[in-house]
Design a protein around this motif. Structure first.
Motif, mmCIF file in Angstrom:
data_model
loop_
_atom_site.group_PDB
_atom_site.id
_atom_site.type_symbol
_atom_site.label_atom_id
_atom_site.label_comp_id
_atom_site.label_asym_id
_atom_site.label_seq_id
_atom_site.Cartn_x
_atom_site.Cartn_y
_atom_site.Cartn_z
ATOM 1 N N ASN A 88 0.835 -1.198 0.000
ATOM 2 C CA ASN A 88 0.000 0.000 0.000
ATOM 3 C C ASN A 88 0.875 1.254 0.000
ATOM 4 O OD1 ASN A 88 0.881 0.286 2.636
ATOM 5 N ND2 ASN A 88 -1.112 -0.009 3.581
ATOM 6 N N VAL A 89 0.271 2.395 0.252
ATOM 7 C CA VAL A 89 1.018 3.657 0.214
ATOM 8 C C VAL A 89 1.080 4.292 1.601
ATOM 9 C CG1 VAL A 89 0.630 4.127 -2.227
ATOM 10 C CG2 VAL A 89 -1.070 4.867 -0.550
ATOM 11 N N ARG A 90 1.169 3.428 2.598
ATOM 12 C CA ARG A 90 1.273 3.912 3.974
ATOM 13 C C ARG A 90 2.339 5.002 4.090
ATOM 14 N NH1 ARG A 90 2.470 -0.540 5.747
ATOM 15 N NH2 ARG A 90 4.722 -0.307 5.995
ATOM 16 N N GLY A 91 1.950 6.114 4.689
ATOM 17 C CA GLY A 91 2.891 7.203 4.911
ATOM 18 C C GLY A 91 2.679 8.410 4.015
ATOM 19 N N ILE A 92 2.033 8.234 2.841
ATOM 20 C CA ILE A 92 1.926 9.390 1.945
ATOM 21 C C ILE A 92 0.888 10.400 2.433
ATOM 22 C CG2 ILE A 92 2.610 8.003 -0.039
ATOM 23 C CD1 ILE A 92 -0.241 8.406 -1.126
ATOM 24 N N HIS A 93 0.016 9.973 3.350
ATOM 25 C CA HIS A 93 -1.007 10.880 3.855
ATOM 26 C C HIS A 93 -0.493 11.786 4.966
ATOM 27 C CE1 HIS A 93 -3.084 7.202 2.442
ATOM 28 N NE2 HIS A 93 -3.964 8.041 1.952
ATOM 29 N N LYS A 94 0.690 11.535 5.457
ATOM 30 C CA LYS A 94 1.086 12.164 6.718
ATOM 31 C C LYS A 94 1.144 13.686 6.642
ATOM 32 C CE LYS A 94 6.155 11.884 6.355
ATOM 33 N NZ LYS A 94 7.366 11.339 7.008
ATOM 34 N N THR A 95 1.637 14.241 5.540
ATOM 35 C CA THR A 95 1.751 15.696 5.463
ATOM 36 C C THR A 95 0.389 16.381 5.390
ATOM 37 O OG1 THR A 95 3.969 15.620 4.520
ATOM 38 C CG2 THR A 95 2.680 17.619 4.125
ATOM 39 N N PRO A 96 -0.474 16.056 4.417
ATOM 40 C CA PRO A 96 -1.768 16.753 4.376
ATOM 41 C C PRO A 96 -2.629 16.488 5.607
ATOM 42 C CG PRO A 96 -1.737 14.934 2.805
ATOM 43 C CD PRO A 96 -0.337 15.119 3.290
ATOM 44 N N MET A 97 -2.613 15.263 6.127
ATOM 45 C CA MET A 97 -3.461 14.958 7.279
ATOM 46 C C MET A 97 -2.967 15.646 8.541
ATOM 47 S SD MET A 97 -4.679 11.004 6.759
ATOM 48 C CE MET A 97 -5.715 11.065 8.219
ATOM 49 N N ALA A 98 -1.664 15.635 8.760
ATOM 50 C CA ALA A 98 -1.125 16.293 9.962
ATOM 51 C C ALA A 98 -1.362 17.797 9.901
ATOM 52 C CB ALA A 98 0.364 15.988 10.107
ATOM 53 N N GLU A 99 -1.194 18.385 8.721
ATOM 54 C CA GLU A 99 -1.453 19.819 8.585
ATOM 55 C C GLU A 99 -2.917 20.131 8.861
ATOM 56 O OE1 GLU A 99 -0.183 21.033 4.719
ATOM 57 O OE2 GLU A 99 1.956 20.971 5.221
ATOM 58 N N THR A 100 -3.818 19.288 8.363
ATOM 59 C CA THR A 100 -5.250 19.511 8.576
ATOM 60 C C THR A 100 -5.612 19.394 10.051
ATOM 61 O OG1 THR A 100 -5.782 18.681 6.364
ATOM 62 C CG2 THR A 100 -7.565 18.706 7.967
#
Length: 315
Positions: A88-100
């Motif tokens: 999967n692509v675990r980890g690619i969400h970290k920047t947009p989600m953490a900023e949100t």
């Protein structure tokens, strides 16, 4: 070798893949009823369209690349039986989600909703009193890539971070750790409680009335993981009783959230329609994981592939 994409990517990204892997026959923006399902050795999907019927037809399938972190909608048991490799692509969400998440936390603590409402009324009122993050405490359920990134950002604001996972094992950017079993005891000290937990047999229904009742009357609760972490009616009752004080919800038991859900009209709830991971760089980052994995796969070095998923565990 056929590699089937069950979603659209940009033309320049298609060209890049064809240039990097001339030996591969890429089939882009196809549907599950495409005959190519039967010949493809690799399927790239968002994870919502590969079901048992697809697996029956996919006679040549060896690897499923899921361009998402969640796996709960896939027939994982059957995939495990068939011995199909999953990444999967675990980890690619970290920047947009953490900023949100940080944006919502700051908005709540600085009373920005009140500021905006005053402006709409052309009202000059200096009685709004926000609070500081400095010196506060945050509990992060699921301190993996996403949880670690929000922990890093919160630490920069002087927040003491507590991670919570199944074992209580230390995680990056967490000042202290607790296990699932120790969560209720730790919650009364927390000013902010954030969940980014995936949906697994261990996390479904993890938060109970006891957990919400243990939260501070001033606590902010955020769920950016999965909607089956608790029964929604239990959270609604907790918010009505004042513990926690407010909630920001990006995920729900039923999505889209039904129009008659009480959550829409609760003053202390922010409904975010599962958009926290949205970013113009999503596919770009997914391909940054997929391409090295495809190279390793083609070179017979599958053991070097990133983000391998155990279908039996779901992560």
């Amino acid at each position: 070798m056929d590699v089937l994409f069950l979603f659209r990517i940009r033309e320049h990204q298609e060209d890049m893949l064809r240039s990097e892997f001339p030996e591969v026959n890429f089939l882009f923006d196809r549907k599950t009823d495409d005959p190519a399902v039967e010949t493809s050795e690799v399927i790239v999907t968002y994870g919502t369209d590969v079901d048992e019927n697809v697996l029956v037809r996919a006679k040549n399938l060896k690897w499923i690349m899921v361009a998402s972190a969640g796996m709960e909608q896939m027939p994982l048991g059957r995939i495990a039986e068939m011995g199909i490799r999953v990444t999967n692509v675990r980890g690619i969400h970290k920047t947009p989600m953490a900023e949100t998440m940080l944006a919502h936390i700051l908005s709540y603590r600085k009373k920005l909703k009140d500021v905006y409402e005053q402006q709409e009324r052309s009202e000059w009122n200096q009685k709004i009193r926000g609070t500081e993050l400095l010196g506060s405490k945050a509990m992060i359920l699921g301190p993996g890539a996403i949880g670690g990134e929000v922990g890093r950002l919160l630490q920069a604001f002087g927040v003491r971070t507590y991670g919570c996972n199944r074992s209580g094992r230390q995680a990056e950017y967490m000042d202290e750790m607790v296990s699932f079993g120790g969560l209720a005891e730790a919650l009364p000290e927390m000013d902010t409680v954030i969940s980014v937990l995936p949906s697994t047999s261990e996390t479904k229904g993890l938060l109970s009335r006891e957990h919400f009742g243990a939260m501070k009357e001033s606590a902010l609760f955020l769920n950016f993981g999965r909607g089956d972490l608790y029964e929604e009616k239990v959270l609604i009752e907790a918010l009505e009783s004042g513990r926690p004080a407010a909630a920001v919800l990006d995920v729900f038991e039923t999505e889209p959230l039904p129009a008659d859900s009480p959550l829409w009209n609760m003053e202390n709830v922010t409904v975010s329609p599962h958009i926290s991971s949205h970013s113009g760089k999503y596919v770009e980052r997914a391909l940054e994981i997929f391409m090295p994995n495809l190279r390793a796969y083609l070179e017979g070095q599958a053991d070097k592939m990133q983000n391998r998923v155990d279908p039996e565990r779901g992560y």
